[in-house]
Design an enzyme around this catalytic site. Structure first.
Site, mmCIF file in Angstrom:
data_model
loop_
_atom_site.group_PDB
_atom_site.id
_atom_site.type_symbol
_atom_site.label_atom_id
_atom_site.label_comp_id
_atom_site.label_asym_id
_atom_site.label_seq_id
_atom_site.Cartn_x
_atom_site.Cartn_y
_atom_site.Cartn_z
ATOM 1 C CG HIS A 25 99.093 27.652 -11.487
ATOM 2 N ND1 HIS A 25 99.153 28.723 -10.608
ATOM 3 C CD2 HIS A 25 99.615 28.104 -12.651
ATOM 4 C CE1 HIS A 25 99.702 29.760 -11.221
ATOM 5 N NE2 HIS A 25 99.981 29.416 -12.456
ATOM 6 C CB CYS A 26 94.115 28.033 -8.140
ATOM 7 S SG CYS A 26 94.313 26.692 -6.969
ATOM 8 C CB VAL A 27 96.208 31.146 -4.874
ATOM 9 C CG1 VAL A 27 97.176 31.779 -3.880
ATOM 10 C CG2 VAL A 27 95.422 32.234 -5.593
ATOM 11 C CB THR A 28 97.411 26.940 -2.683
ATOM 12 O OG1 THR A 28 96.075 26.466 -2.860
ATOM 13 C CG2 THR A 28 97.397 28.244 -1.910
ATOM 14 N NE ARG A 29 93.479 24.434 -4.241
ATOM 15 C CZ ARG A 29 92.188 24.642 -4.444
ATOM 16 N NH1 ARG A 29 91.396 23.623 -4.707
ATOM 17 N NH2 ARG A 29 91.682 25.849 -4.388
#
Length: 469
Positions: A25-29
């Site tokens: 995952h990244c910051v939002t996804r």
């Protein structure tokens, strides 16, 4: 929010754990490598409370969850799926099998240029500040701020030095990122990049004048005459040199004992790459790069309105395919070769258009979740990140996307016909006006009005008539 329940629903919607290869995952996804994206139940996925949108790019299936929530859902998700937490690189590797050769080539370019983008964008914003201080006619007729207030000239000069550094030493940045991507030692990539802009070489921006005067310096290598020129602002020479450098380095590392590698690997790799670059790679790629630049400039000089109509309209489509990363290299080449780019202003307007269409869905919708997604993704697009608006809202309903790219095409036609130029790559949205050459601010502002008003009004009226939001 019950994060475990949300994770269960997401896992079920993507086809179960059997369809999952790796997850990060990244910051939002959530960023997932799936075996078969075709079995994802998109409707079921869209109806999950935590999900604000989803899209597929570069072989990865990405689900927009939101900052602060994504890490909690991810922990529950990987536990339910029975897969370990993966790094972004591991997911990228697992996703490669889902890409065709063209997608892999585009992804390679993206992986090289995206890491250096913060430096380029920062330079663009600083150049925008310098434009405000030094451009004549903004606040006074035929005078700039530093003309009226000379005490600001030192500040302006310092800003331009800081801003120009990323472009003066651009091959060093590209060399670092490219060699890192190809699997070599990034420090050697920096060195080969800086070799190509060494101050003892003829500056590439002075090459044309030197040719006209017959004063191009040369080396005599046992009877072989080699032009002693630098490659400031060039993209292709350092890309090819970085690839060659990496291949030579890896070849030597596999054949030279560890205890003497420091004495041989670096020196041999740099010397061989350097000689081949100055003798063969540099002249050939320099010519190719200049042909591409000259062809683009000539096309837009002759058919500016048509080029603006096509590129302004198609940029949103390029984002869907990931091919927009290819034009990042072209923009950088244009800025490096000519000092300006006519492509990037259309990119900024395209992003604004997608954001405006998402805002229209926010205003027209009666669904709280969709309204929240519309406003958040609209703001993101106006600040240069369009994927949430594109994949979470506009492509979901189709007509917002069509209205947005049509509006962007009209705006692209207008600003290209007016000859609008950007001094650098900046933030690809509303703040992008600060990267526009000052004399074109009014024309770019008119373009901004087009991509704000037309998608907003058009999408809103169509949504109210269609009653599907």
């Amino acid at each position: 929010m019950n994060h475990k329940k949300q994770a269960e629903q997401i896992l079920e919607a993507i086809g179960g754990k059997e369809n999952l290869s790796a997850a990060t995952h990244c910051v939002t996804r959530l960023r997932l490598a799936l075996h078969d994206e075709g079995i994802v139940d998109q409707e079921k996925l869209n109806n999950i409370d935590a999900v604000k949108g989803s899209f597929s790019t570069n072989g990865q299936f990405q689900i927009v969850v939101g900052q602060g929530t994504v890490d909690k859902v991810y922990k529950e998700f990987v536990a339910l799926a029975g897969v370990g937490e993966s790094s972004k690189e591991e997911v990228k590797e697992a996703s490669k099998g889902n890409m065709n050769p063209l997608q892999r080539a585009i992804k390679t370019l993206a992986d090289i240029f995206i890491p250096i983008l913060p430096a380029i964008v920062t330079a663009g914003l600083l150049l925008g500040i310098n434009n405000i201080l030094t451009a004549q006619g903004i606040f006074w007729d035929e005078q700039s701020i530093i003309d009226v207030y000379p005490q600001w000239s030192g500040i302006a000069n310092m800003i331009i030095i800081i801003a120009n550094t990323a472009f003066v030493f651009l091959p060093g940045l590209i060399g670092w990122s490219a060699v890192k991507k190809f699997g070599g030692s990034p420090i050697l990539g920096i060195v080969i990049g800086l070799v190509l802009v060494h101050p003892d070489l003829l500056n590439a921006w002075s090459y044309g004048d030197a040719v006209a005067e017959g004063s191009v310096p040369t080396w005599d290598l046992f009877g072989l005459t080699v032009e002693k020129i630098g490659y400031q602002g060039q993209v292709l020479p350092v890309l090819v040199a970085s690839y060659l450098l990496t291949k030579i380095e890896l070849f030597l590392r596999n054949r030279i004992p560890d205890n003497i590698q420091l004495l041989f690997v670096g020196p041999i790799s740099l010397l061989v790459t350097g000689f081949l670059t100055f003798i063969i790679i540099g002249p050939i790629t320099f010519a190719i790069g200049n042909w591409i630049t000259d062809a683009l400039v000539a096309t837009f000089d002759t058919f500016a309105w048509l080029g603006g109509l096509i590129y302004g309209g198609l940029y949103g489509v390029l984002v869907i395919t990931g091919m927009h990363h290819t034009f990042l290299a072209v923009d950088i080449q244009l800025v490096g070769s000519t000092g300006t780019t006519f492509l990037w202003p259309m990119l900024a307007l395209s992003n604004i258009a997608q954001g405006s269409a998402a805002f229209a869905i926010w205003l027209a919708s009666k669904d709280d979740k969709l309204k929240g997604l519309g406003v958040s993704s609209g703001i993101s697009a106006w600040l240069g990140i369009t994927e949430p608006a594109l994949f979470g809202v506009n492509l979901r309903f189709k007509y917002p996307f069509i209205i947005a790219i049509t509006s962007s095409a009209i705006a692209g036609l207008y600003i290209s016909a007016q000859g609008v130029l950007a001094s650098s790559i900046g933030v690809g949205g509303v703040p992008g006006i600060f990267s526009i050459v000052a004399e074109y601010w009014l024309d770019f502002a008119i373009g901004m009005v087009i991509v704000i008003v037309l998608p907003l009004v058009g999408t809103y009226l169509y949504a109210k008539r269609k009653k599907d939001v």
